[in-house]
Design an enzyme around this catalytic site. Structure first.
Site, PDB file in Angstrom:
ATOM      1  N   ASP A   8       0.874  -1.176   0.000  1.00  0.00           N
ATOM      2  CA  ASP A   8       0.000   0.000   0.000  1.00  0.00           C
ATOM      3  C   ASP A   8       0.907   1.221   0.000  1.00  0.00           C
ATOM      4  O   ASP A   8       2.123   1.108   0.206  1.00  0.00           O
ATOM      5  CB  ASP A   8      -0.895  -0.001   1.262  1.00  0.00           C
ATOM      6  CG  ASP A   8      -1.787   1.232   1.323  1.00  0.00           C
ATOM      7  OD1 ASP A   8      -2.395   1.584   0.296  1.00  0.00           O
ATOM      8  OD2 ASP A   8      -1.866   1.870   2.392  1.00  0.00           O
ATOM      9  N   SER A   9       0.304   2.395  -0.190  1.00  0.00           N
ATOM     10  CA  SER A   9       1.091   3.628  -0.131  1.00  0.00           C
ATOM     11  C   SER A   9       1.594   3.900   1.289  1.00  0.00           C
ATOM     12  O   SER A   9       2.555   4.644   1.464  1.00  0.00           O
ATOM     13  CB  SER A   9       0.225   4.796  -0.596  1.00  0.00           C
ATOM     14  OG  SER A   9      -0.926   4.882   0.227  1.00  0.00           O
ATOM     15  N   TYR A  40      -0.835   8.145  -2.578  1.00  0.00           N
ATOM     16  CA  TYR A  40      -0.853   7.833  -4.007  1.00  0.00           C
ATOM     17  C   TYR A  40      -2.079   8.470  -4.681  1.00  0.00           C
ATOM     18  O   TYR A  40      -2.044   8.815  -5.848  1.00  0.00           O
ATOM     19  CB  TYR A  40      -0.968   6.314  -4.230  1.00  0.00           C
ATOM     20  CG  TYR A  40       0.298   5.498  -4.100  1.00  0.00           C
ATOM     21  CD1 TYR A  40       1.485   6.032  -3.609  1.00  0.00           C
ATOM     22  CD2 TYR A  40       0.294   4.146  -4.476  1.00  0.00           C
ATOM     23  CE1 TYR A  40       2.623   5.244  -3.494  1.00  0.00           C
ATOM     24  CE2 TYR A  40       1.427   3.361  -4.371  1.00  0.00           C
ATOM     25  CZ  TYR A  40       2.594   3.916  -3.875  1.00  0.00           C
ATOM     26  OH  TYR A  40       3.713   3.133  -3.759  1.00  0.00           O
ATOM     27  N   CYS A  71      -4.171  -1.481  -1.974  1.00  0.00           N
ATOM     28  CA  CYS A  71      -4.340  -0.050  -2.210  1.00  0.00           C
ATOM     29  C   CYS A  71      -5.337   0.080  -3.361  1.00  0.00           C
ATOM     30  O   CYS A  71      -5.095  -0.459  -4.446  1.00  0.00           O
ATOM     31  CB  CYS A  71      -2.992   0.558  -2.579  1.00  0.00           C
ATOM     32  SG  CYS A  71      -3.085   2.282  -3.079  1.00  0.00           S
ATOM     33  N   GLU A 149      -3.340   8.407   8.714  1.00  0.00           N
ATOM     34  CA  GLU A 149      -1.872   8.313   8.859  1.00  0.00           C
ATOM     35  C   GLU A 149      -1.433   8.956  10.177  1.00  0.00           C
ATOM     36  O   GLU A 149      -0.473   8.533  10.792  1.00  0.00           O
ATOM     37  CB  GLU A 149      -1.149   8.979   7.676  1.00  0.00           C
ATOM     38  CG  GLU A 149      -1.270   8.230   6.343  1.00  0.00           C
ATOM     39  CD  GLU A 149      -0.303   7.044   6.198  1.00  0.00           C
ATOM     40  OE1 GLU A 149       0.807   7.103   6.739  1.00  0.00           O
ATOM     41  OE2 GLU A 149      -0.687   6.046   5.539  1.00  0.00           O
ATOM     42  N   CYS A 181     -10.967   2.740  -0.032  1.00  0.00           N
ATOM     43  CA  CYS A 181      -9.576   3.106   0.278  1.00  0.00           C
ATOM     44  C   CYS A 181      -9.232   2.308   1.524  1.00  0.00           C
ATOM     45  O   CYS A 181     -10.019   2.282   2.480  1.00  0.00           O
ATOM     46  CB  CYS A 181      -9.460   4.602   0.547  1.00  0.00           C
ATOM     47  SG  CYS A 181      -7.833   5.086   1.179  1.00  0.00           S
ATOM     48  N   HIS A 183      -7.296   2.827   3.825  1.00  0.00           N
ATOM     49  CA  HIS A 183      -7.126   3.588   5.063  1.00  0.00           C
ATOM     50  C   HIS A 183      -8.460   3.711   5.824  1.00  0.00           C
ATOM     51  O   HIS A 183      -8.468   3.925   7.032  1.00  0.00           O
ATOM     52  CB  HIS A 183      -6.621   5.004   4.754  1.00  0.00           C
ATOM     53  CG  HIS A 183      -5.154   5.095   4.466  1.00  0.00           C
ATOM     54  ND1 HIS A 183      -4.587   4.592   3.330  1.00  0.00           N
ATOM     55  CD2 HIS A 183      -4.133   5.661   5.176  1.00  0.00           C
ATOM     56  CE1 HIS A 183      -3.278   4.842   3.342  1.00  0.00           C
ATOM     57  NE2 HIS A 183      -2.984   5.481   4.456  1.00  0.00           N
TER      58      HIS A 183
HETATM   59  N1  DGL Z   1      -4.764   3.240   0.927  1.00  0.00           N
HETATM   60  C1  DGL Z   1      -4.836   3.685  -0.398  1.00  0.00           C
HETATM   61  C2  DGL Z   1      -6.043   3.283  -1.172  1.00  0.00           C
HETATM   62  O1  DGL Z   1      -6.610   2.258  -0.859  1.00  0.00           O
HETATM   63  C3  DGL Z   1      -4.253   4.959  -0.816  1.00  0.00           C
HETATM   64  C4  DGL Z   1      -4.298   6.166  -0.018  1.00  0.00           C
HETATM   65  C5  DGL Z   1      -3.405   7.147  -0.694  1.00  0.00           C
HETATM   66  O2  DGL Z   1      -2.207   6.890  -0.718  1.00  0.00           O
HETATM   67  O3  DGL Z   1      -3.921   8.136  -1.232  1.00  0.00           O
HETATM   68  O4  DGL Z   1      -6.429   3.934  -2.101  1.00  0.00           O
END
Ligand code: DGL
Length: 245
Positions: A8-9, A40, A71, A149, A181, A183
């Site tokens: 993941d990012s 990302y 991600c 984060e 996402c 996160h």
């Molecule tokens: N966790 C990521 C996703 O599922 C990316 C979050 C990011 O880096 O913008 O899209």
């Protein structure tokens, strides 16, 4: 030894790693968080593809048999390139997330939230339309990424961001929210507080179902995880201690 690479990012993919680890689907998980380059989701397609291929190259050093792209932003634009470069199966969270809606009513009111890139890619929306779902509201919600984060997942600031993004929609009418996402599962409590009637679709649980059903991966006796980050690995380790328990 059966080994799965996950990337993941940043720390978001830990929500996916947690579910895979809990289900003991692999002897070992190698997790890579590209913490030097998070987020990302605001970057353009070619940059995300390049970063994803670099993550794959790094993970190949560990002799992995499987890659989980934890991600959504990378899954939305880089999955085909990753599959071309890998000699093992590559699964992304978007296909799994859409599959998790099998059995849901086609007239459900669905709210899709994700990064700018994920929403702009139209990947989820296209797959959902193909399955017959029609009532889809999609909203990019990039501010949730830095909040997670930072470990800020509840309270006044988070509520303000919810009001900013969802102030104009009838929250009570939403039946399903796709947390597009990785996160966002860390904000689960806040989503439940603001959307009382909605079922949450979580990439991690969706991936586990897909690995079990489509790849016939079965439970191992033990499963462990090794963590790597492109910046500040200590910070990732601390977050993982909290998130993975
Ligand atoms: N966790 C990521 C996703 O599922 C990316 C979050 C990011 O880096 O913008 O899209």
């Amino acid at each position: 030894m059966n080994r799965c690479g996950i990337f993941d990012s940043g720390i978001g993919g830990l929500s996916v790693a947690k579910e895979i680890l809990k289900s003991r689907l692999f002897d070992e998980i190698i997790y890579f968080g590209d913490t030097a380059r998070v987020p990302y989701g605001n970057k353009n397609e070619s940059t995300i593809i390049r970063y994803s291929l670099e993550a794959l190259e790094f993970l190949k050093n560990f002799d992995i048999d499987f890659l989980v792209v934890a991600c959504n932003s990378a899954s939305s634009v880089a999955i085909e390139d990753l599959r071309r470069e890998a000699s093992f199966p590559v699964v992304g969270v978007i296909e799994a997330g859409v599959k998790a809606l099998d059995g849901e009513k086609k007239d459900s009111n669905i709210l899709l939230v994700g990064t700018r890139r994920t929403i702009a890619s139209n990947k989820y929306q296209t797959l959902l339309h193909e399955k017959g779902f029609k009532n889809i509201i999609s909203i990019p919600t990039p501010l949730f990424v830095p909040l997670v984060e930072e470990g800020i997942t509840e309270g006044k600031i988070v509520d303000e961001v919810f009001n900013l993004y969802f102030g104009n929609i009838n929250k009570d009418k939403i039946d399903i929210i796709i947390l597009g996402c990785t996160h966002y599962p860390f904000l689960e409590k806040s989503f439940k507080k603001h959307f009382k009637n909605a079922k949450l679709i979580h990439s991690g649980q969706a991936i586990v179902s897909m690995l079990k059903n489509d790849f016939s991966i079965t439970e191992k006796e033990n499963s462990s995880i090794k963590l790597f980050a492109s910046d500040n690995p200590e910070e990732l380790r601390k977050k993982a201690e909290i998130w993975l328990g």
